[in-house]
Scaffold this motif. Structure first.
Motif, PDB file in Angstrom:
ATOM      1  N   PHE A  77       0.856  -1.074  -0.085  1.00  0.00           N
ATOM      2  CA  PHE A  77      -0.076  -0.062  -0.027  1.00  0.00           C
ATOM      3  C   PHE A  77       0.757   1.303  -0.060  1.00  0.00           C
ATOM      4  CE2 PHE A  77       0.681  -1.475   4.353  1.00  0.00           C
ATOM      5  CZ  PHE A  77       0.696  -0.630   4.983  1.00  0.00           C
ATOM      6  N   CYS A 106      -3.260  -2.614  -2.649  1.00  0.00           N
ATOM      7  CA  CYS A 106      -4.144  -2.290  -1.736  1.00  0.00           C
ATOM      8  C   CYS A 106      -4.042  -0.636  -1.452  1.00  0.00           C
ATOM      9  CB  CYS A 106      -4.062  -2.985  -0.354  1.00  0.00           C
ATOM     10  SG  CYS A 106      -4.468  -4.631  -0.835  1.00  0.00           S
ATOM     11  N   ALA A 113      -3.355  -6.779   2.861  1.00  0.00           N
ATOM     12  CA  ALA A 113      -2.395  -5.982   1.883  1.00  0.00           C
ATOM     13  C   ALA A 113      -1.090  -6.877   1.385  1.00  0.00           C
ATOM     14  CB  ALA A 113      -2.330  -4.297   2.291  1.00  0.00           C
TER      15      ALA A 113
END
Length: 160
Positions: A77, A106, A113
């Motif tokens: 992420f 993500c 994630a």
């Protein structure tokens, strides 16, 4: 052509034994160089500290000798490194500025994630080079997932 046949991913622990980085990289190269010579050119790296960072830096340096190398940084992420030290963040930024592509798996931090990052690396690859000394944790998960997906796998832990 399916790019997976030209792609290798990496997975490994965040903590490497002190002073062992060059020996680990040498064992990685035993599998990496033959892959390069058979046409593998895309390399997915997860962007974590430890093994991922070592491999990313070495792959980027190896592009001088093998200009066909393309390094894809796959992060769980945005802001993934925000809790790292300033020195670790600077090192990550140097890597990120040199890679060919950055992928975020993500939108927000979560356990999912990290799993999505691991699956993304494997799902796009035909080969996986790992450094795994334990049967639990993210690296072990990724190697098991790679095995289930039919990847050719090498674990470069030191032979006893």
């Amino acid at each position: 052509m399916d790019k997976r046949t030209q792609t290798c991913c990496f997975t490994g622990h965040r903590h490497l034994p002190a002073g062992e980085e060059e020996a680990i990289w040498k064992r990685v190269q035993e599998h990496l160089i033959p892959l390069l010579e058979q046409g593998v050119r895309y390399f997915g790296v997860g962007g974590a500290l430890g093994f991922d960072t070592l491999v990313a830096e070495k792959l980027l340096d190896l592009r001088r000798q093998y200009p066909q190398i393309r390094v894809i940084l796959v992060l769980p992420f945005r802001g993934y490194q925000s809790r790292w030290t300033a020195a670790q963040q600077a090192r990550a930024a140097r890597i990120e500025s040199r890679v060919d592509k950055v992928v975020y798996c993500c939108d927000a931090p979560s356990r999912e994630a990290f799993l999505a990052r691991d699956r993304h690396l494997v799902d796009g690859s035909a080969y996986c080079i790992g450094y795994c000394t334990r049967a639990t944790g993210g690296t072990a998960y990724t190697l098991r997932y790679a095995e289930k997906q039919g990847l050719q796998i090498w674990n470069v832990i030191k032979s006893i």
